[in-house]
Design an enzyme around this catalytic site. Structure first.
Site, short mmCIF file in Angstrom:
data_model
loop_
_atom_site.label_atom_id
_atom_site.label_comp_id
_atom_site.label_asym_id
_atom_site.label_seq_id
_atom_site.Cartn_x
_atom_site.Cartn_y
_atom_site.Cartn_z
N ARG A 125 5.26 0.90 18.26
CA ARG A 125 4.01 1.52 17.82
C ARG A 125 4.25 2.88 17.19
O ARG A 125 3.85 3.15 16.05
CB ARG A 125 3.06 1.65 19.01
CG ARG A 125 1.95 2.67 18.84
CD ARG A 125 1.43 3.11 20.20
NE ARG A 125 0.38 4.11 20.12
CZ ARG A 125 0.59 5.41 20.16
NH1 ARG A 125 1.83 5.90 20.29
NH2 ARG A 125 -0.42 6.26 20.10
N GLY A 149 -8.50 10.42 17.32
CA GLY A 149 -7.99 9.97 18.61
C GLY A 149 -6.53 10.33 18.73
O GLY A 149 -5.70 9.50 19.10
N GLU A 172 -9.62 14.75 19.07
CA GLU A 172 -9.44 14.10 20.37
C GLU A 172 -10.60 14.46 21.29
O GLU A 172 -10.93 15.64 21.45
CB GLU A 172 -8.13 14.53 21.01
CG GLU A 172 -7.89 14.00 22.42
CD GLU A 172 -7.88 12.48 22.50
OE1 GLU A 172 -8.43 11.94 23.47
OE2 GLU A 172 -7.31 11.83 21.59
N GLU A 201 -18.39 10.99 16.46
CA GLU A 201 -19.78 10.90 16.04
C GLU A 201 -20.47 12.26 15.99
O GLU A 201 -21.49 12.41 15.31
CB GLU A 201 -20.54 9.97 16.98
CG GLU A 201 -20.08 8.52 16.94
CD GLU A 201 -18.83 8.24 17.76
OE1 GLU A 201 -18.42 7.07 17.85
OE2 GLU A 201 -18.25 9.21 18.33
N GLU A 215 -4.92 5.33 15.63
CA GLU A 215 -4.40 4.19 16.40
C GLU A 215 -5.53 3.75 17.31
O GLU A 215 -5.64 4.20 18.44
CB GLU A 215 -3.15 4.61 17.17
CG GLU A 215 -2.39 3.42 17.77
CD GLU A 215 -2.86 3.08 19.17
OE1 GLU A 215 -3.89 2.36 19.28
OE2 GLU A 215 -2.22 3.52 20.12
N GLU A 224 -12.57 -2.25 23.62
CA GLU A 224 -12.93 -0.84 23.78
C GLU A 224 -13.61 -0.27 22.54
O GLU A 224 -14.19 0.79 22.60
CB GLU A 224 -11.73 0.03 24.20
CG GLU A 224 -11.20 -0.32 25.58
CD GLU A 224 -10.07 0.58 26.03
OE1 GLU A 224 -9.96 0.83 27.25
OE2 GLU A 224 -9.28 1.05 25.19
#
Length: 437
Positions: A125, A149, A172, A201, A215, A224
């Site tokens: 990853r 994120g 984050e 948001e 990711e 999720e």
């Protein structure tokens, strides 16, 4: 066909106290049955729940018909009328305190080093993202990048170190962001990387971005539903002509064997210590096979056919509303005789180059690639089926987002097994798997 009320209720209530009346629930969203034992209903329909057979599926009645319904699609009948008759104001504190996104639990888990360690230790990853930035370092120079994120900020640091962008916005929502700022300073990237703590948001940035990298993938690709935050950030902050990384995604599926898992969960009850425990096998089937098995490691030799992509996403054109229900089709030709225990899924994501005619990089989480922390997701049938080489397994897969708990979903697979013989006979089955932790 649906069972009539009198016979079906009698069957499910043989051992119940008939003095307990059925509970009335209201449909929160439309539900379309995927099998003869399920009951279709629409949002707003009032259903009588006779038996809560499991946490996920209840036996209910609507319009003289009975069938299984997903409990997550129902809401308890409002008791407002009875409260008003007593002159008591309805207590809505529980309802208003519920968070359909479960932010406290979700972001709380990502605020721990345990989960960050798992992701950072995933070489396939992390190295794929590093290679994407490295191979695009020239066109990234002077660009504005959003890392949504970002976690510990590893991707943001790759950008700052390898590509010399104008700015990197590291976003984050979890508490790990406090440590991300420290890591940015420790690595001498504070002039380029700015950490923003908060939900996408509710985010306010200095301006639009040229690249949105994230990711966001979960088990079975969407679990999720972080992807919704990515799409909302795209619509607000990605400039026209900008790039999304990943730029595309695919959900893969294959019929498979899972003998070890089946034996461990079902075969154990045959004669443990020389005793007959087979009476517990039906309970074991319900407990172990009603939900998907996360973190399954499928061996390539257990694939009964060539895997195929059943759902593909274009991250520049995908809409949030598309996430409510995604449907895919499959047709597998069995390549070797074996025991069909279930289906296994995984995903692939693509990273389109910023330069034309350059190679698109890919991260593949399947059994033929380097293992990742996602591994694969196993959907077990209720019982094994013997397959012969040349037989066909075809059908549909449906990913239906939970109408209440927005990070969860239900995966429904309907499959047909067609024999190589010209008999006209085939076996059609359907099974639904609620996905939540």
């Amino acid at each position: 066909m649906f069972k009539k009320v009198d016979d079906s209720i009698r069957m499910h209530q043989e051992d119940e106290d008939y003095t307990n009346p059925p509970e009335e629930f209201i449909g929160l969203s439309d539900f379309t049955s995927c099998g003869s034992d399920q009951l279709s209903f629409r949002a707003g329909d009032r259903l009588l729940v006779h038996t809560k057979t499991s946490a996920d599926w209840w036996w209910a009645e609507l319009g003289g018909l009975c069938g299984y319904v997903p409990s997550s699609y129902l809401k308890q009948q409002d008791v407002e009328d009875s409260y008003l008759k007593q002159g008591v104001e309805e207590d809505t504190s529980k309802e208003t305190s519920e968070d359909p996104w479960q932010d406290e639990e979700y972001f709380g888990s990502y605020g721990t080093l345990r989960l960050q360690l798992e992701m950072l230790s995933d070489r396939a990853r992390t190295e794929t993202y590093r290679q994407v930035i490295l191979t695009n370092s020239a066109p990234l120079r002077g660009k504005v990048v959003m890392d949504l994120g970002c976690g510990t900020g590893v991707i943001s640091l790759f950008c700052a170190r390898l590509a010399q962008p104008k700015a990197v916005y590291a976003v984050e929502a979890s508490s790990i962001a406090e440590h991300t700022e420290t890591l940015v300073r420790q690595n001498g990237c504070e002039e380029v990387v700015t950490v923003f703590q908060g939900r996408a948001e509710e985010l306010e940035l200095p301006g639009t971005v040229d690249i949105l990298i994230s990711e966001w993938m979960g088990n079975c690709l969407l679990f999720e539903f972080m992807v919704e935050s990515v799409l909302q950030a795209r619509d607000r902050w990605l400039r026209e002509g900008g790039m999304m990384w990943p730029s595309g995604a695919s959900l893969c599926l294959v019929p498979c064997q899972a003998l070890d898992y089946y034996t461990e969960r079902m075969g154990f009850w045959e004669q443990p210590y020389g005793l007959d425990f087979t009476a517990l096998q039906s309970l074991a089937q319900s407990e172990f096979f009603s939900r998907p098995r996360f973190s399954h490691l499928l061996q390539p030799e257990d694939c009964l056919a060539t895997p195929c992509d059943v759902i593909t996403l274009d991250m520049l054109t995908l809409h949030v509303t598309d996430l409510e229900k995604l449907r895919g089709q499959f047709t597998f030709i069995v390549e070797k005789a074996g025991t069909f225990h279930g289906f296994t899924s995984w995903f692939r994501v693509q990273f389109q180059s910023l330069e034309r005619d350059k190679t698109t990089l890919e991260l593949d989480t399947g059994p033929y690639s380097e293992p990742t922390h996602w591994k694969q997701t196993l959907f077990m049938l209720d019982g094994p089926i013997s397959l012969l080489g040349g037989e066909t397994v075809s059908g549909i897969i449906l990913l239906h987002r939970n109408p209440v708990w927005r990070r969860h979903m239900t995966v429904t697979i309907q499959w047909r097994i067609s024999s190589t013989e010209e008999t006209g006979n085939c076996m059609v089955q359907t099974k639904s798997f609620p996905m939540w932790r």
